[in-house]
Write a protein that holds these residues in place. Structure first.
Motif, mmCIF file in Angstrom:
data_model
loop_
_atom_site.group_PDB
_atom_site.id
_atom_site.type_symbol
_atom_site.label_atom_id
_atom_site.label_comp_id
_atom_site.label_asym_id
_atom_site.label_seq_id
_atom_site.Cartn_x
_atom_site.Cartn_y
_atom_site.Cartn_z
ATOM 1 N N UNK A 35 0.868 -1.171 0.000
ATOM 2 C CA UNK A 35 0.000 0.000 0.000
ATOM 3 C C UNK A 35 0.908 1.226 0.000
ATOM 4 N N UNK A 36 0.909 1.970 -1.113
ATOM 5 C CA UNK A 36 1.765 3.150 -1.257
ATOM 6 C C UNK A 36 1.165 4.363 -0.554
ATOM 7 N N UNK A 37 -0.126 4.556 -0.735
ATOM 8 C CA UNK A 37 -0.811 5.665 -0.084
ATOM 9 C C UNK A 37 -2.302 5.412 -0.098
ATOM 10 N N UNK A 51 -1.665 0.812 -4.756
ATOM 11 C CA UNK A 51 -0.869 -0.332 -4.364
ATOM 12 C C UNK A 51 0.112 -0.625 -5.485
ATOM 13 N N UNK A 52 1.267 -1.179 -5.127
ATOM 14 C CA UNK A 52 2.250 -1.496 -6.157
ATOM 15 C C UNK A 52 3.029 -2.739 -5.774
ATOM 16 N N UNK A 57 1.381 -0.934 -10.863
ATOM 17 C CA UNK A 57 0.602 -0.077 -9.964
ATOM 18 C C UNK A 57 -0.874 -0.267 -10.258
ATOM 19 N N UNK A 58 -1.654 -0.295 -9.196
ATOM 20 C CA UNK A 58 -3.105 -0.310 -9.339
ATOM 21 C C UNK A 58 -3.697 0.666 -8.335
ATOM 22 N N UNK A 59 -4.838 1.197 -8.678
ATOM 23 C CA UNK A 59 -5.595 2.022 -7.747
ATOM 24 C C UNK A 59 -6.848 1.254 -7.375
ATOM 25 N N UNK A 60 -7.179 1.276 -6.098
ATOM 26 C CA UNK A 60 -8.401 0.671 -5.590
ATOM 27 C C UNK A 60 -9.307 1.791 -5.108
ATOM 28 N N UNK A 61 -10.585 1.702 -5.448
ATOM 29 C CA UNK A 61 -11.493 2.781 -5.090
ATOM 30 C C UNK A 61 -12.828 2.254 -4.586
#
Length: 125
Positions: A35-37, A51-52, A57-61
């Motif tokens: 979890x990057x941020x 997350x990376x 890299x992927x974004x979760x929303x």
């Protein structure tokens, strides 16, 4: 400016999630992403996170309108057999990866997250 001088970065898929604990159990604990941020406009509002793992890299929303359940993301890996063995050894209780098979883009396999999104991992030819 010539069109060939414009540089693009790798796209970052936004995947819709409905339960952050389940998402982190899958992406962080099972797949080994970091979890990057995390971002929330206020503490009780939906999560948006990056997350990376390596260069992926992927974004979760949790936001309505971000991503669509059932999205497919294709991810290249440099050693599909080692990646498959790593995942199989973790013995995720809600699903196990099938054996790598030839497919478009190279030898690979697919897994589905708890929200219906499919991650297709392949080792390009």
């Amino acid at each position: 400016m010539a069109a060939d001088s414009i540089r693009f970065a790798a796209p970052v898929p936004i995947l819709r999630i409905f339960d952050i604990d389940k998402a982190y159990e899958f992406y962080r604990d099972h797949l080994g992403f970091t979890v990057d941020w995390e971002h929330r406009f206020e503490p009780d509002l939906p999560l948006y996170a990056q997350l990376s793992r390596s260069d992926a890299r992927i974004h979760l929303s949790e936001h309505h309108g971000d991503g669509t359940p059932g999205t497919v993301v294709w991810i290249a890996v440099d050693d599909i057999r080692a990646w498959h063995a790593e995942l199989a050894a973790r013995r995720y209780r809600y699903g196990r990866p099938g054996a790598p098979e030839p497919g478009p883009g190279g030898l690979g396999f697919a897994i589905t997250d708890p929200f219906g999104n499919t991650l297709r991992f392949a080792q390009p030819d």
